[in-house]
Design an enzyme around this catalytic site. Sequence first.
Site, mmCIF file in Angstrom:
data_model
loop_
_atom_site.group_PDB
_atom_site.id
_atom_site.type_symbol
_atom_site.label_atom_id
_atom_site.label_comp_id
_atom_site.label_asym_id
_atom_site.label_seq_id
_atom_site.Cartn_x
_atom_site.Cartn_y
_atom_site.Cartn_z
ATOM 1 N N GLU A 1 -6.924 4.759 7.377
ATOM 2 C CA GLU A 1 -6.676 6.193 7.125
ATOM 3 C C GLU A 1 -7.868 6.821 6.405
ATOM 4 O O GLU A 1 -8.187 7.989 6.623
ATOM 5 C CB GLU A 1 -5.360 6.363 6.344
ATOM 6 N N ASN B 1 0.892 -1.171 0.000
ATOM 7 C CA ASN B 1 0.000 0.000 0.000
ATOM 8 C C ASN B 1 0.923 1.213 0.000
ATOM 9 O O ASN B 1 1.472 1.582 1.036
ATOM 10 C CB ASN B 1 -0.890 -0.023 1.252
ATOM 11 N N HIS C 1 -9.485 1.372 4.179
ATOM 12 C CA HIS C 1 -8.262 1.497 4.972
ATOM 13 C C HIS C 1 -8.524 2.412 6.172
ATOM 14 O O HIS C 1 -9.304 3.363 6.077
ATOM 15 C CB HIS C 1 -7.129 2.055 4.102
ATOM 16 N N SER D 1 2.915 -2.560 10.420
ATOM 17 C CA SER D 1 4.362 -2.638 10.677
ATOM 18 C C SER D 1 4.945 -4.020 10.379
ATOM 19 O O SER D 1 5.866 -4.475 11.051
ATOM 20 C CB SER D 1 4.691 -2.203 12.098
ATOM 21 N N GLU E 1 -5.978 -5.025 10.097
ATOM 22 C CA GLU E 1 -4.958 -4.028 10.405
ATOM 23 C C GLU E 1 -5.303 -3.329 11.726
ATOM 24 O O GLU E 1 -6.102 -2.374 11.731
ATOM 25 C CB GLU E 1 -4.889 -2.992 9.292
ATOM 26 N N LYS F 1 0.298 4.270 -0.385
ATOM 27 C CA LYS F 1 -0.292 5.498 0.170
ATOM 28 C C LYS F 1 0.040 6.695 -0.737
ATOM 29 O O LYS F 1 0.083 6.541 -1.949
ATOM 30 C CB LYS F 1 0.177 5.709 1.610
ATOM 31 N N GLY G 1 2.002 1.927 10.801
ATOM 32 C CA GLY G 1 2.979 3.013 10.699
ATOM 33 C C GLY G 1 3.601 3.405 12.032
ATOM 34 O O GLY G 1 4.263 4.434 12.138
ATOM 35 N N GLY H 1 2.656 -1.250 4.346
ATOM 36 C CA GLY H 1 2.782 0.181 4.082
ATOM 37 C C GLY H 1 4.242 0.564 3.907
ATOM 38 O O GLY H 1 4.821 0.467 2.824
ATOM 39 N N GLY H 2 4.861 0.996 5.000
ATOM 40 C CA GLY H 2 6.235 1.520 4.944
ATOM 41 C C GLY H 2 7.209 0.613 4.213
ATOM 42 O O GLY H 2 8.009 1.077 3.377
HETATM 43 C C1 PEP Z 1 -0.934 0.030 6.002
HETATM 44 O O1 PEP Z 1 -1.059 1.232 5.959
HETATM 45 O O2 PEP Z 1 -1.748 -0.685 5.414
HETATM 46 C C2 PEP Z 1 0.166 -0.520 6.775
HETATM 47 C C3 PEP Z 1 0.094 -1.754 7.159
HETATM 48 O O3 PEP Z 1 1.225 0.340 7.047
HETATM 49 P P1 PEP Z 1 2.607 -0.042 7.779
HETATM 50 O O4 PEP Z 1 3.080 -1.335 7.170
HETATM 51 O O5 PEP Z 1 3.511 1.100 7.476
HETATM 52 O O6 PEP Z 1 2.299 -0.196 9.227
#
Ligand code: PEP
Length: 253
Positions: free
Chosen positions: A98, A10, A96, A214, A168, A12, A174, A235-236
Site C-alpha cells: 500500500e 498490520n 508494504h 488474506s 505478500e 493499517k 485484503g 491485515g484484516g
Molecule cells: C497486509 O496488508 O499486510 C495483509 C496481509 O492484509 P490482509 O491480511 O487483510 O490480506
Amino acid sequence: MSRRKIIAGNWKMNVKPSETAALVKAVAEATKDFASVEVVCCTPAIDVPAAVAAAAGTHVGVGTENCHWEDHGAFTGEISTGMILDAGAKYVIVGHSERRQYFGETDETVNKRARAAIAAGLTAIVCIGETLEEREAGKLNEVIERQMKVGLAGVTAADCAKLVIAYEPVWAIGTGKTATPDQAQEVHALIRATLAGLVGAETAETVRIQYGGSMKPSNAAELLAKKDIDGGLIGGAALKAADFAGIVAAANA
Ligand code: PEP
C-alpha cells in the site's frame, strides 16, 4: 534449521489510540499459551504509546508501519527510527504494497528505510510481492528478485538478525484470495535462494519469511506447514483478537 515462527498484525489505518489498549490486551490474553510464537502488533504510529503500555509485561511486541531513513529534520509527516525506539516499539514494517501503490514507495526508498531501521536496532519487516498483472505476464521471478536485490542492497549477513521478509502477493492482500500453500512455498523458496546470493546460504537459512495476503485461522495451518513459510503478516484478521489468536495457534502447533 528451526526458525521461530513470527505472526505480526498490520493494523493499517484502522484502530484509534483510545481503542488500542483493549485490542493489545485481548491479543496478549488470547495468545498467552502459544509461547513458541513471536507475536507482534504493528500499529499506526500514533497508537504506539498506548500499545507499548498495554503490552508491558506480556509477550506481545509492538511495531509501526513505516519509518523514515533520516534521524531528524524537515520531513513533515514522517517518523524516524529514533522516535519509534523512544516510544518503545521494536519492529517496523517497510515497503508494504500500500505504501508502494499509494505513496510512491520504490525499491530504493524501501532500501533506505530498511537499512535505517536495522542500523537503529529495530527489526525490519520488509514487504515484497508481485501484482496480478506481473504474475500473469510471467514476471514473478523477475519482480521478486529485483525487489530483493534493490530493496536489500547493502544489508549484510550480520544485519539479517534484524530482518524479516514478508512475501505478500498484492493480489491476495485484503481480497480474500490467498496464494495456495504450494504457490506461496514456491516464492518463499525463491526468496531464500535470492537472499542466499546476497548474504550467503547459511545466513539465508536463519531469516524468517512471512506470508501475507488474506491469511486467517482457516488457512493458516496449511500455509505455515510449508518448509519456508515462517510466519504471517496479517491485515484484516489482526483486528479481531480471536481471529489473530487462531493464526498464532496454528503457528504454535
Ligand atoms: C497486509 O496488508 O499486510 C495483509 C496481509 O492484509 P490482509 O491480511 O487483510 O490480506
